[in-house]
Motif scaffolding. Sequence first.
Motif, PDB file in Angstrom:
ATOM      1  N   VAL A 113     -59.328  35.206  74.670  1.00 58.70           N
ATOM      2  CA  VAL A 113     -59.815  34.958  76.027  1.00 58.70           C
ATOM      3  C   VAL A 113     -60.973  33.969  75.995  1.00 58.70           C
ATOM      4  N   ARG A 114     -61.885  34.123  75.039  1.00 56.12           N
ATOM      5  CA  ARG A 114     -63.023  33.221  74.917  1.00 56.12           C
ATOM      6  C   ARG A 114     -62.555  31.793  74.638  1.00 56.12           C
ATOM      7  N   ARG A 115     -61.557  31.636  73.799  1.00 55.87           N
ATOM      8  CA  ARG A 115     -61.021  30.291  73.512  1.00 55.87           C
ATOM      9  C   ARG A 115     -60.399  29.667  74.752  1.00 55.87           C
ATOM     10  N   ALA A 116     -59.792  30.480  75.595  1.00 58.70           N
ATOM     11  CA  ALA A 116     -59.171  29.954  76.816  1.00 58.70           C
ATOM     12  C   ALA A 116     -60.224  29.388  77.761  1.00 58.70           C
ATOM     13  N   PHE A 117     -61.391  30.017  77.825  1.00 59.97           N
ATOM     14  CA  PHE A 117     -62.448  29.537  78.709  1.00 59.97           C
ATOM     15  C   PHE A 117     -63.254  28.402  78.099  1.00 59.97           C
TER      16      PHE A 117
END
Length: 123
Positions: A113-117
């Motif tokens: 999720v952090r990589r997506a943002f």
Amino acid sequence: MVQSLNTKSDLVVEGTSHLGLTDYGKIMVGDKGFEFYDDRDVSNYIQIPWTEVKQVVVSVMFGGKWIPRYAIETKKNGMFTFSSRDPKRVLRAIRVYIKPEHIVKSLTFFQVVRRAFKRNPKK
């Protein structure tokens, strides 16, 4: 009957292949490669030579106390996901033939999720 890839087997355990539908069978780690043989269907098997393995991705939870599954990424054919009763024993047998730096932990849910943002919004 299927001819085995290995000449010597180091470990044979009960395992599960998560390729498509779940198949139950035997996982064999030997001197020439990693093999999975289905219990019910003789023609359903997976043979991965050690020369084709790019890396082994391990899903680790609770600080290494539980390993639900592991995947073998090949150079040409993608990822094959497996689970077994004693995954640490299987991974130790694999580590004899695959360099330890090619055995990696998978990303956690929050890392994905952090990589997506954090990715570049221009792309």
